[in-house]
Design a protein around this motif. Structure first.
Motif: not given
Lengths: 1110, 191
Positions: A492-497, A503-506, A454-460
């Protein structure tokens, strides 16, 4: 105040109009600059500024192009243009006038002209060509200032292909009586070395002269060159070590004039430069390092801590000591120095101290332990740069025990960092650490990676999600652990969705959908229908990229089971089956069909299957038949894309790339100076061993398609083994160590926290340090282990060693490579590949004699020769010389085929031999071809079968003739081949050989008329220019030189008119090369043109050699 | 090697930009903006080195800067340069400017961009440090200026002297150079 200014400025023109002074024009325009600047000051918006400057530029443009503008006014106009350009507004109309000003103005105007040119133009700007003549003129000027200006502009930028035009003049300046000119000339030559290293190869001895110059300034300038060259190839300059040491000794000892002192420190910048050079020379080289210990010790002592600049020297000194072969008492002093840096209240020094610690921590982790409290403080430093540097240091000392703390610190930093570059870098590091130690901390691993995503986003870096998924899918040794890890990820992913997935990176969304598709079934209380609807939500989000959508669709394909979910999938697949994006459409169709056919789906996408390892035949050998049929049917041989591109480029544009034309006489020194040599040489070692075996390469295809190959599983296992056992012990050691630090005794609350942090950060270091105190040889086993895991840091060291050891590999291999082609590092592979092909052709051509086997180039981009061989092999019967073992070269002469015996041939050179065969070869120059004659001598007692010639009885000689042509020229053409043969015992063997032919052997005169010459000249696209020395005997120099060339190189002199001559030759069979010669200022300016790339360059090299050898 | 030398004021207005490596016009402006952005938000009591920044500060490059009164002097260098060495080189540069312009101020740099460039050219040539001795640099510049002197107007310098309120306070002055400068009140001059 501004009122006063305004008044003054407005008053100026009126003052001037009364004044008839010649300087009036200048002043009025200066006030125009003033007006402009004042105008800009008063503006409030960017838009207004734009308008004002455009207006100004229009005014300048008008004035500049007016014929009445004097050079003096022009100078002022240029200053104004410079100002506008600096603000970011293009004033391209003034470029040509800047050049004109440099050309025509007086010295001062010229200076502004040159300045404007150097600010406006760049190396590849076409207008720069117009400056060449001006530079030439100024270089020859008697006015020192003009010469200086010319040298300055040359070192800022000069068209690469015009360097030969001014090179002699710049070289000449190395002998100039004025030191400032010599110094600038050295730097100009350094610039040439940087942009076109081949052009200045022949003046290396002049660099040495500059190093020995009586003026220290010139010597200092030459160090720039040496630093660069030693960086590229330290081996070649080892002999200079004592000289550098002596210089440093003198400088440190205060032997230089007082002028060179800076704040009472003698020539600090010079010292820094020398220390850098020494550290490069002494790296991994004990004997060289020993030479410098004394002077390093002295500079350490002399540099008293009193000024910034002495710290600079100390820092270089410390780095040098830790780079070269270690000496314990020096290391001790250096460690103390680092301590002073780290503890210094000056923040710059702290920064450098941390840098130094990072540099040495692998060799000496104890040092980090000593300063652990300082490091902790630095972690909380307000300066982000210091913080980052500290994290870098911590990254280097991470182990299985402190990884969680260190990663936590890194993530903390990531949250506050705003700089993209830092973020990408740090995200990569965190991911690397997390993947290195995943097993023990399942949940920690997933959580960390979630933060990273989530921090690195799409740049990583894209390999981070890839390797994460791979790790997840391949799992570890324990099935239960794997299940837990995957389940935790799903959980951990289900609550995120459910939250706000928008807001999450692609990249993160892609990872999530893959994981859910694969593993959501692990969570029993979760209905696939719910997952499907969550995923379908992602599809509807506006900012989802089509790549993400296709990941989501794939995940849905895996999940859908028909029944209740059918409606969702049906809807989705209908929406996307008409999508414009073909990939999405494909996925949608897959989804549609597979959701309706559960059986098929179970077969295509089996649940919970281990990723299979697919064997991939990367050589595509199953296509061989197809290829050979196509080739036989006349298809063009395959060329790899880069080669095609290159050829396309070459046919489109002039080849401005200089090739190895002015090679120095000794080939070995050449190996050293060529910029690509490190790769070349390492390739040469590969050649002598057996690299290039492409078999055994496996690629793993996961269910999602291709996944990058890594070995995280073993890695993790290996790393973790020692920790559980030793962990308590280490903890103790860490504690006891920090209890030795003076700050310990009665600890206030925050202090205690810090110490806790320290013990958690530095745990595990102590035991390491006890093993590897200082020496470089001791940590080796650890490094090897690292290498086996494919880790970066340790293995790079080993790679270095390999390179250096290959540097001293047998000189023959090096020579071959260099002769074959200096310019291409792909060389070794080409050579090897050619070898294999040749052997094939030799064996297959065995039966049919006159088959013309054309060996096309393998995937080369360099200039490898292709061979065409008329395979007319003449078997000489058992000759009269039956005396075993005494078949000398003289005897071989008589084996020359009759039709060749009348022609001149080169010396018969032995190629190689084994117990049964002796190979020798020579080349014969026929009028229209070059024949390679190979003598195969059976030196054994028994007959040998299946040599191309058939059978060779005991002690006799078989002779093979091959006609050679060159496809792409090189200075020396190397023929590589293999003789395969069968001993009577039935064992088949082969013998490899290589043979070198200079390009000149392929050159023949080319008879053309002057008119034909003229039309051809215009149509050829590859050219090169160079100045050659003239022969000055009693004859007319041009004719004498041309005749010499004609005799040596078989050129055809077409015509000589006055001071010009035109010459033509062809490369067998019929590749023409034209040469235009003109006598100019004691030099022969030669211009070569040819339709063949590289041919002019190679030829000019041979011309140089020919004239030098006279 | 030095990749670029930038001078801009506290508001990010460029006063001098010299690139030793080619970038196109837009990139250059972007670099100046980005550099200013990076440098200007740093406090006074942090280190003078900066890493990062996508354009010029990536991987091997770093920014080394000093802040004098209203101006930032920024050198962008690669790893082959010594950080502290460059830091002192900036000091030498500013001291040299100070000598050449007699109490240099931002306006000198604006109105005599060409002169500043000439001084710089004697120090750094094509990205390589050519001369680090202030006196030597001044000798070279003076030799070139001799001809120019005769062309100066007396009242031209007079009019400029009105502007000369702003002077550099040179930090870290020690040794024999100290007496040259006096501290003057800083008058922020906004351009």
């Amino acid at each position: 105040m501004s009122d006063v200014v305004e008044k003054t400025l407005t008053a100026l023109p009126s003052l001037l109009s009364l004044d008839s002074h010649p300087g009036s024009a200048k002043l009025s325009s200066t006030s125009k600059l003033g007006n402009l600047i004042r105008g800009i000051t008063e503006l409030t918006s960017k838009h207004e500024e734009e308008k004002l400057i455009q207006h100004e530029l229009l005014a300048i443009k008008e004035q500049v192009s007016s014929p009445n503008t004097t050079m003096r006014q022009m100078k002022e106009l240029m200053v104004r243009s410079i100002y506008c350009e600096m603000l970011g507004y293009e004033a391209s109309f003034s470029y040509i006038h800047a050049i004109k000003l440099a050309q025509q103005g007086t010295v001062l105007e010229k200076r502004v002209g040159y300045l404007a040119v150097s600010l406006f133009l760049n190396e590849s700007h076409e207008l720069l060509l117009l400056l060449v003549n001006t530079v030439l003129k100024d270089l020859q000027s008697t006015n020192l200032i003009e010469v200086c200006m010319a040298l300055t502009v040359v070192s800022q930028m000069f068209p690469k292909d015009m360097i030969p035009a001014i090179l002699p003049l710049v070289e000449e300046k190395l002998n100039h009586p004025k030191e400032i000119i010599r110094r600038k000339a050295v730097l100009a030559l350094y610039k040439f070395y940087l942009i076109a290293p081949n052009q200045v190869q022949h003046i290396h001895n002049k660099f040495r002269k500059a190093l020995c110059d009586k003026d220290p300034g010139v010597m200092t300038a030459s160090l720039h060159i040496y630093l660069q060259m030693i960086q590229e190839n330290p081996e070649a300059y080892k002999d200079l070590t004592p000289s550098f040491v002596t210089i440093l000794k003198q400088v440190v000892g205060g032997k230089l004039p007082m002028d060179f002192n800076y704040h009472t420190v003698p020539a600090p910048w010079l010292q820094i430069q020398l220390l850098r050079i020494l550290s490069l020379l002494g790296k991994n080289d004990q004997s060289t390092s020993e030479v410098m210990y004394e002077v390093l010790d002295e500079s350490l002592q002399r540099a008293e801590m009193n000024h910034n600049i002495t710290y600079a020297i100390l820092y270089e000194c410390v780095k040098c000591i830790y780079t070269i072969h270690p000496k314990s008492d020096l290391l001790e002093k250096a460690a103390k120095c680092i301590g002073n840096f780290v503890l210094s209240p000056k923040i710059n020094l702290k920064y450098l101290g941390l840098k130094a610690l990072t540099y040495v921590v692998q060799q000496d982790p104890k040092l980090a332990l000593q300063h652990q409290m300082t490091i902790i403080e630095c972690l909380d430093h307000p300066d982000l740069i210091i913080k980052r540097e500290t994290l870098e240091l911590l990254f280097r000392i991470t182990n299985g025990q402190n990884v969680t703390v260190i990663v936590e610190k890194m993530l903390e930093f990531l949250c506050i960092s705003e700089d993209d570059h830092t973020t990408i870098d740090l995200v990569g590091k965190v991911a690397e650490l997390a993947e290195k130690y995943p097993l023990k901390y399942n949940e920690w691993f997933i959580e960390t990676m979630n933060t990273v995503f989530s921090l690195g986003g799409d740049m990583m870096q894209p390999d981070i999600p890839n390797s994460f998924l791979k790790l997840l899918s391949e799992g570890f040794d324990s099935v239960e652990e794997d299940r837990k890890l995957r389940l935790f990820a799903v959980n951990s992913y289900i609550p995120l969705l459910r939250g706000e997935p928008g807001k999450l990176p692609q990249r993160f969304l892609q990872v999530i959908s893959w994981v859910l598709g694969e593993y959501s079934h692990l969570r029993e209380d979760l209905e696939p229908a719910e997952v499907l609807s969550l995923l379908a939500k992602l599809l509807d989000m506006k900012n989802s990229s089509s790549e993400t959508k296709s990941w989501v669709l794939m995940a849905m394909t895996k999940l859908c089971k028909g029944g209740a979910d059918a409606s969702v999938t049906q809807e989705v697949s209908e929406t996307y089956s008409s999508s414009l994006d073909t990939v999405l459409r494909q996925r949608a169709h897959e989804l549609q069909y597979l959701s309706q056919d559960p059986e098929l789906r179970a077969r295509v996408l089996p649940r919970g299957a281990k990723p299979e390892t697919l064997e991939v035949d990367s050589s595509l050998s199953f296509l061989d038949r197809f290829v050979s049929e196509a080739l036989a049917a006349g298809a063009a041989p395959y060329k790899p894309p880069h080669q095609r591109q290159e050829e396309l480029d070459q046919s489109k544009a002039l080849s401005l790339e200089p090739y190895g034309l002015s090679l120095p006489i000794s080939m070995s020194s050449c190996s050293i100076t060529d910029r690509q040599s490190p790769t070349l040489l390492s390739m040469s070692s590969g050649l002598s061993g057996d690299t290039l075996k492409l078999d055994g390469i496996k690629r793993v295809w996961g269910r999602e398609g291709y996944l990058a190959q890594r070995e995280p599983v073993e890695e993790a296992a290996q790393v973790e083994v020692p920790s559980p056992i030793q962990s308590p012990g280490r903890q103790g050691e860490g504690d006891s160590l920090h209890s030795q630090t003076p700050t310990q005794t009665p600890t206030p609350e925050p202090e205690q926290e810090k110490q806790q942090l320290a013990s958690s950060l530095f745990v595990g270091l102590a035991s390491q340090s006890s093993v590897s105190l200082m020496g470089k040889s001791e940590p080796m086993p650890q490094r090897f282990r690292r290498k086996a895991k494919g880790q970066g840091l340790g293995s790079s060291f080993i790679a270095n060693e390999q390179i250096s050891s290959s540097l001293i590999s047998p000189p023959s291999a090096v020579d071959n490579l260099l002769c074959n082609n200096l310019l291409d590092s792909n060389n070794a592979s080409e050579l090897a590949e050619q070898t294999s092909q040749l052997s094939q052709s030799l064996t297959t051509a065995n039966g049919t004699c006159h088959a013309e086997a054309e060996l096309t180039e393998s995937d080369t981009k360099g200039c490898n020769p292709a061979l065409r061989r008329d395979n007319c092999v003449v078997a000489a019967g058992p000759g009269p010389h039956n005396d075993p073992g005494r078949l000398t070269e003289v005897c071989l002469d008589s084996y020359l085929p009759a039709e060749l015996s009348g022609l001149s041939h080169s010396e018969i050179a032995p190629l190689c031999a084994n117990q049964s065969l002796n190979l020798s070869a020579c080349h014969v120059q026929k009028e229209d071809s070059l024949i390679l004659v190979v003598f195969i001598m059976n030196s054994s007692e028994s007959a040998i079968q299946q040599i191309p010639a058939g059978e060779v009885t005991s002690y006799s000689v078989a002779v093979g003739q091959y006609s050679l042509t060159v496809k792409r020229p090189a200075v020396h053409v190397e023929v590589v081949g293999t003789v395969s043969y069968q001993l009577p015992a039935g064992t088949s063997q082969s013998l490899q050989f290589s043979y070198k032919v200079p390009l000149t052997s392929f050159i023949r005169p080319f008879v053309v008329s002057t008119e034909e010459y003229g039309t051809m000249w215009l149509s050829f696209s590859h050219d090169t220019k160079q100045n050659l020395t003239l022969i000055n005997d009693n004859q007319e120099p041009l004719t004498a030189t041309l005749n010499a060339l004609k005799k040596k190189l078989q050129l055809h002199v077409v015509e000589v008119i006055g001071m010009e001559g035109i010459v033509a030759c062809r490369l067998l069979q019929d590749l023409p090369c034209l040469m235009h010669c003109r006598v100019n200022a004691g030099w022969l300016a030669v211009w070569l043109r040819s339709p063949v790339p590289d041919l002019p360059d190679c030829l000019i090299y041979h011309c140089q050699r020919a004239l030098q050898s006279l | 090697m030095i990749k670029a030398i930038l001078i801009f004021n506290n508001h990010g207005k460029p006063r001098l930009s010299k690139f030793y490596e080619h970038y196109n016009e837009d990139t250059e402006q972007q670099i100046i903006r980005e550099t200013f952005h990076l440098v200007s938000k740093r406090d006074e009591n942090v280190c003078n080195f900066l890493e990062g920044g996508m354009l010029i500060g990536g991987s091997d490059y770093k920014l080394i800067y000093r802040h004098y009164a209203t101006l930032y002097f920024v050198f962008c260098v690669d790893s082959s340069e010594s950080e502290l060495g460059i830091l002192d080189l900036i000091q030498v540069f500013v001291e040299t400017l100070d000598k050449c312009f007699e109490n240099v101020c931002e306006l000198d740099l604006i109105f005599h961009v060409d002169k500043v460039h000439n001084i710089l050219a004697e120090m750094v040539m094509g990205g390589m440090v050519l001369e680090t001795n202030m006196n030597e640099i001044i000798t070279q510049v003076d030799a070139q200026n001799k001809m120019e002197k005769s062309e100066f107007f007396p009242f031209f310098s007079f009019s400029l002297s009105l502007y000369r309120r702003l002077s550099f306070s040179l930090p870290g002055r020690t040794g024999r150079h100290r007496p040259v400068l006096q501290e003057r009140p800083l008058v922020p001059y906004q351009l």
